[in-house]
Design an enzyme around this catalytic site. Structure first.
Site, PDB file in Angstrom:
ATOM      1  N   UNK A  38      50.713  35.122  52.942  1.00 39.79           N
ATOM      2  CA  UNK A  38      50.719  35.581  51.551  1.00 39.79           C
ATOM      3  C   UNK A  38      52.123  35.619  50.958  1.00 39.79           C
ATOM      4  O   UNK A  38      52.272  35.681  49.730  1.00 39.79           O
ATOM      5  CB  UNK A  38      50.067  36.960  51.452  1.00 39.79           C
ATOM      6  N   HIS A  68      41.760  42.778  34.873  1.00 39.65           N
ATOM      7  CA  HIS A  68      42.517  43.794  35.600  1.00 39.65           C
ATOM      8  C   HIS A  68      43.095  43.247  36.906  1.00 39.65           C
ATOM      9  O   HIS A  68      43.438  44.017  37.803  1.00 39.65           O
ATOM     10  CB  HIS A  68      41.633  45.013  35.896  1.00 39.65           C
ATOM     11  CG  HIS A  68      41.175  45.743  34.670  1.00 39.65           C
ATOM     12  ND1 HIS A  68      42.051  46.311  33.773  1.00 39.65           N
ATOM     13  CD2 HIS A  68      39.924  45.974  34.178  1.00 39.65           C
ATOM     14  CE1 HIS A  68      41.363  46.879  32.793  1.00 39.65           C
ATOM     15  NE2 HIS A  68      40.080  46.680  33.010  1.00 39.65           N
ATOM     16  N   SER A  69      43.212  41.923  37.011  1.00 38.81           N
ATOM     17  CA  SER A  69      43.727  41.297  38.241  1.00 38.81           C
ATOM     18  C   SER A  69      42.966  41.794  39.459  1.00 38.81           C
ATOM     19  O   SER A  69      43.564  42.128  40.487  1.00 38.81           O
ATOM     20  CB  SER A  69      45.230  41.570  38.401  1.00 38.81           C
ATOM     21  OG  SER A  69      45.948  41.100  37.294  1.00 38.81           O
ATOM     22  N   ASP A  71      40.103  41.774  42.662  1.00 38.71           N
ATOM     23  CA  ASP A  71      40.101  40.972  43.879  1.00 38.71           C
ATOM     24  C   ASP A  71      39.152  39.785  43.820  1.00 38.71           C
ATOM     25  O   ASP A  71      39.333  38.806  44.541  1.00 38.71           O
ATOM     26  CB  ASP A  71      39.739  41.864  45.076  1.00 38.71           C
ATOM     27  CG  ASP A  71      40.743  42.981  45.263  1.00 38.71           C
ATOM     28  OD1 ASP A  71      41.911  42.668  45.527  1.00 38.71           O
ATOM     29  OD2 ASP A  71      40.371  44.154  45.125  1.00 38.71           O
ATOM     30  N   ASP A  88      40.619  32.193  48.753  1.00 39.09           N
ATOM     31  CA  ASP A  88      41.996  32.466  49.165  1.00 39.09           C
ATOM     32  C   ASP A  88      42.384  31.474  50.249  1.00 39.09           C
ATOM     33  O   ASP A  88      41.548  31.080  51.070  1.00 39.09           O
ATOM     34  CB  ASP A  88      42.143  33.894  49.693  1.00 39.09           C
ATOM     35  CG  ASP A  88      43.540  34.465  49.461  1.00 39.09           C
ATOM     36  OD1 ASP A  88      44.483  33.663  49.328  1.00 39.09           O
ATOM     37  OD2 ASP A  88      43.687  35.697  49.426  1.00 39.09           O
ATOM     38  N   ASP A 111      38.311  40.091  50.158  1.00 40.00           N
ATOM     39  CA  ASP A 111      38.041  40.429  48.759  1.00 40.00           C
ATOM     40  C   ASP A 111      36.598  40.874  48.539  1.00 40.00           C
ATOM     41  O   ASP A 111      36.327  41.727  47.690  1.00 40.00           O
ATOM     42  CB  ASP A 111      38.339  39.231  47.857  1.00 40.00           C
ATOM     43  CG  ASP A 111      39.825  38.945  47.721  1.00 40.00           C
ATOM     44  OD1 ASP A 111      40.626  39.865  47.973  1.00 40.00           O
ATOM     45  OD2 ASP A 111      40.187  37.809  47.375  1.00 40.00           O
ATOM     46  N   HIS A 159      36.337  21.271  51.564  1.00 41.60           N
ATOM     47  CA  HIS A 159      37.084  20.120  51.067  1.00 41.60           C
ATOM     48  C   HIS A 159      38.484  20.113  51.666  1.00 41.60           C
ATOM     49  O   HIS A 159      39.027  21.155  52.039  1.00 41.60           O
ATOM     50  CB  HIS A 159      37.160  20.138  49.540  1.00 41.60           C
ATOM     51  CG  HIS A 159      35.852  19.821  48.885  1.00 41.60           C
ATOM     52  ND1 HIS A 159      35.382  18.538  48.765  1.00 41.60           N
ATOM     53  CD2 HIS A 159      34.905  20.630  48.348  1.00 41.60           C
ATOM     54  CE1 HIS A 159      34.206  18.558  48.161  1.00 41.60           C
ATOM     55  NE2 HIS A 159      33.886  19.823  47.908  1.00 41.60           N
TER      56      HIS A 159
END
Length: 367
Positions: A38, A68-69, A71, A88, A111, A159
């Site tokens: 990350u 609100h950003s 998850d 992610d 998340d 993919h």
């Protein structure tokens, strides 16, 4: 399969892969990338500027968007069912391909748990250099497959892109009752904050890349990064919480600030209650800090007040976490029961680290 059997299965698979690599080429995945995990993500300030021209989308069935950003996105199908949609992926934080697959899948699945749901289906996202031994990629995919199996979801393809820097992750679809959706914007005054994993993965992974971290600490951080937040989230079925998020790329303070801002409250953090991974403080004192920590600091520093906090501790609080724990806002009367339930279900850690107060001059106060 019960929790004890799942943990045994994980240990057996990990030990098996350490003794039977199934590929010929020697490789150090962390030496193939500029930044690990990350810590390799774009900074929150940069992303915020990029998104300024993108209009928010409103729909009566879109229960959670990106205003609100949060998850993940949550879309209501009917009165009983909503879908959780997330993805992610990131660069390697360890050299072992199988462990990298485990870690990345753990991070990708997180998340869904932070939104109060259960994962159903996942798909691979793969970037890998085609000139490298295909057996290395196979082990990354095997790690991802095994962790998805542990979560109870199914992996159904994906993919790939030929890329000099390896990257791996998942897109995940989960399910939740529309009335049980958790968000990062519903903390209530009087709540306390519970954290379920120790901090320091970004700093430790930077030290691992530099070859200056002891094996015992390497083993500890791998254990933390491969531990599903599934086990802590099982407690949500027993005790209703108000708000939740997972602590990942924006660091502990970045995600805490997002919760406070989205909830229009202030969160007080007690540093003495926050667990750190072994060697984290020593490395931070020596300046072993990922670049992502400085980007996180720049993004939230105007919304955070530090009161007598040492610089190296501040660095840890901004450290981008890989497959970090859950940060949960729960009524104070239920907090001890929540912690006990989380630990009983198999969470690595669970402790009270702060409280929610009426909005003050800063969104986060650290003491």
């Amino acid at each position: 399969m019960d929790i004890k059997k799942l943990k045994l299965h994980h240990r057996l698979e990990t030990n098996k892969l350490k003794t039977n690599k199934h590929y010929e080429e020697e490789v150090k995945l962390t030496q193939m990338v500029r930044a690990a995990g990350u810590a390799a993500k774009l900074g929150p300030e940069y992303l915020a500027k990029a998104l300024e021209i993108i209009p928010q989308v409103f729909n009566k069935d879109l229960l959670v968007g990106y205003e609100h950003s949060d998850d993940a996105a949550v879309y209501r199908i009917n009165s009983e069912t909503a879908l959780i949609l997330t993805l992610d992926f990131f660069t390697p934080v360890v050299d072992d391909p199988y462990l990298f697959g485990l870690i990345s899948a753990t991070n990708s699945l997180s998340d869904v748990y932070a939104m109060g749901g259960k994962p159903l289906v996942a798909m691979n996202i793969v970037c890998f250099p085609a000139c490298k031994d295909v057996g290395i990629l196979a082990q990354i995919l095997k790690g991802g497959f095994d962790k998805v199996q542990e979560s109870g979801a199914i992996l159904v393809g994906g993919h790939s892109v030929d890329d000099n820097e390896p990257k791996y992750g998942l897109s995940v679809c989960g399910i939740v009752h529309p009335g049980r959706v958790l968000s990062n914007s519903a903390a209530k005054v009087g709540d306390v904050l519970v954290l379920t994993k120790p901090l320091g993965t970004g700093i430790i992974n930077t030290g691992i890349k530099a070859g200056i971290v002891g094996q015992q600490t390497v083993d500890e951080v791998v254990k933390i990064m491969t531990h599903l937040n599934k086990y802590a989230a099982l407690a949500f079925d027993d005790i209703r919480v108000n708000s939740a998020t997972d602590v990942t790329g924006f660091g502990f303070l970045g995600h805490t600030m997002e919760m406070a801002r989205g909830s229009d409250v202030t969160i007080e953090i007690t540093v003495a209650q926050i667990p750190f991974i072994a060697e984290t403080e020593e490395l931070a004192k020596s300046g072993i800090i990922p670049a992502g920590a400085y980007r996180n600091r720049d993004f939230v520093k105007n919304d955070v007040r530090m009161e007598g906090i040492a610089d190296h501790i501040s660095d840890i609080l901004y450290d981008p976490q890989t497959a970090g724990g859950l940060l949960v806002s729960v009524p104070e009367n239920d907090a001890k029961a929540l912690v006990a339930k989380m630990l009983a279900y198999g969470s690595l850690d669970a402790r009270i680290v702060g409280r929610v107060i009426p909005k003050a001059d800063k969104y986060v106060i650290v003491r």
